[in-house]
Design an enzyme around this catalytic site. Structure first.
Site, PDB file in Angstrom:
ATOM      1  N   GLY A  85      -0.862   5.526  -7.804  1.00  0.00           N
ATOM      2  CA  GLY A  85      -0.960   4.093  -8.073  1.00  0.00           C
ATOM      3  C   GLY A  85      -2.390   3.603  -8.143  1.00  0.00           C
ATOM      4  N   ALA A  86      -3.195   3.920  -7.111  1.00  0.00           N
ATOM      5  CA  ALA A  86      -4.596   3.486  -7.110  1.00  0.00           C
ATOM      6  C   ALA A  86      -5.378   4.194  -8.198  1.00  0.00           C
ATOM      7  CB  ALA A  86      -5.225   3.745  -5.743  1.00  0.00           C
ATOM      8  N   LYS A 115       3.556   1.654  -3.826  1.00  0.00           N
ATOM      9  CA  LYS A 115       2.966   0.927  -4.952  1.00  0.00           C
ATOM     10  C   LYS A 115       3.747   1.089  -6.252  1.00  0.00           C
ATOM     11  CE  LYS A 115      -1.799   0.880  -3.300  1.00  0.00           C
ATOM     12  NZ  LYS A 115      -3.203   1.207  -3.611  1.00  0.00           N
ATOM     13  N   GLY A 149     -14.758   3.209   0.835  1.00  0.00           N
ATOM     14  CA  GLY A 149     -13.736   2.335   0.265  1.00  0.00           C
ATOM     15  C   GLY A 149     -13.902   0.865   0.591  1.00  0.00           C
ATOM     16  N   ASN A 203       0.171  -3.739  -6.135  1.00  0.00           N
ATOM     17  CA  ASN A 203      -0.320  -3.766  -4.754  1.00  0.00           C
ATOM     18  C   ASN A 203      -0.326  -5.162  -4.150  1.00  0.00           C
ATOM     19  OD1 ASN A 203      -2.608  -4.894  -6.009  1.00  0.00           O
ATOM     20  ND2 ASN A 203      -4.043  -3.775  -4.707  1.00  0.00           N
ATOM     21  N   THR A 209       0.841  -1.190   0.000  1.00  0.00           N
ATOM     22  CA  THR A 209       0.000   0.000   0.000  1.00  0.00           C
ATOM     23  C   THR A 209       0.880   1.245   0.000  1.00  0.00           C
ATOM     24  OG1 THR A 209      -1.898   1.028   1.092  1.00  0.00           O
ATOM     25  CG2 THR A 209      -0.227   0.028   2.528  1.00  0.00           C
TER      26      THR A 209
END
Length: 280
Positions: free
Chosen positions: A138-139, A74, A246, A95, A70
């Site tokens: 990254g996410a 990442k 989330g 991830n 995380t």
């Protein structure tokens, strides 16, 4: 599974900084207990400057079978794996890492497909909708590819780093054929707004978008996995928007990540992905 950790126990880790809100160790350890697997998941609190030293030590561990990765690692963790799953090559981040018996580390990322699956579970599928995505880290990058691939009618990507947002938009458009561009974080006129920034993790954070510009009835997804609603979700709810936290994304990416690690996991009451073969 024996209730005690033994010398044969396989080890899984969650690597990041901070980890105060992390729920993955609880999820994995519950799964290991249910499936009677002699394994354990523990948090590895690793600051950015110590990542290289951590990897050197982790590589020496013969009983390390995998890791969840995380923030803020990442993207940088790409340097330390031996092979990339197509998802990680596409997004430029990872991830989850599977540690093979021969010592190779294989990296993948399921933030994006996990987010879309979570939206699907909640009746908020992005197909045929206009989407504003705020955040291209990254996410955010993973979500951009997944939302475009899921059939969004158009996608606008916004980031404080305008060049990074523009580069991501161009890459997603080329890969998926979706109508993608970069732009300001103005939610007016969008049917779906996704916050993929850390803004909202702390009460003093600025809003990622101006909630007064949200259209009543819009879908607002904040990928922050917090116990209490974030300021954005509270403000969006007051505007008459549908909101999603989330949690569903966390469950969705866990489904994909655990399958990648060799485990059968499906959140209670949730359906399987429409096309898991597209990812594996």
């Amino acid at each position: 599974m024996d209730p005690y950790i033994t010398g044969k126990t396989r080890l899984y880790g969650l690597v990041g900084d901070p980890l105060t809100a992390a729920r993955s160790p609880q999820l994995l350890n519950q799964l290991f207990a249910e499936q009677r697997v002699d394994a354990a998941c523990v948090p590895f609190w690793v600051k950015a400057d110590n990542l290289s030293a951590f990897v050197t030590g982790a590589r020496a561990m013969g009983n390390l079978s995998g890791m969840l990765v995380t923030m803020p690692h990442k993207q940088r963790m790409l340097e330390f794996v031996d092979e990339l799953h197509p998802t990680a090559r596409q997004v430029g981040a990872l991830n989850v890492i599977r540690c093979e018996a021969d010592g190779r580390w294989v990296g993948a990322i399921f933030d994006g497909v996990g987010c879309v699956l979570g939206m699907q579970w909640k009746g908020n599928h992005p197909a045929n909708k206009s989407v504003l995505l705020v955040g291209s880290g990254g996410a955010g990058s993973a979500i951009a590819f997944a939302v475009a691939s899921a059939g969004a009618s158009k996608l606008t990507i916004s980031d404080i780093d305008e060049r990074r947002a523009a580069d991501l938009a161009a890459a997603v458009a080329a890969e998926t054929g979706c109508n993608v561009r970069s732009g300001p974080p103005d939610p007016q006129g969008f049917e779906v707004v996704i916050n993929a920034t850390p803004l909202g993790m702390n009460p003093s954070d600025a809003m990622p978008v101006d909630p007064e510009r949200l259209a009543p009835g819009a879908i607002v997804v904040d990928i922050i996995n917090a116990t209490e609603p974030t300021p954005l979700r509270r403000a969006a709810h007051a505007r008459g928007c549908r909101t999603q936290d989330g949690g569903p994304m966390h469950q969705g990416q866990a489904l994909y990540a655990l399958k990648f690690l060799g485990f059968d996991y499906r959140p209670e009451g949730q359906s399987a992905p429409d096309d898991p073969a597209r990812v594996f």
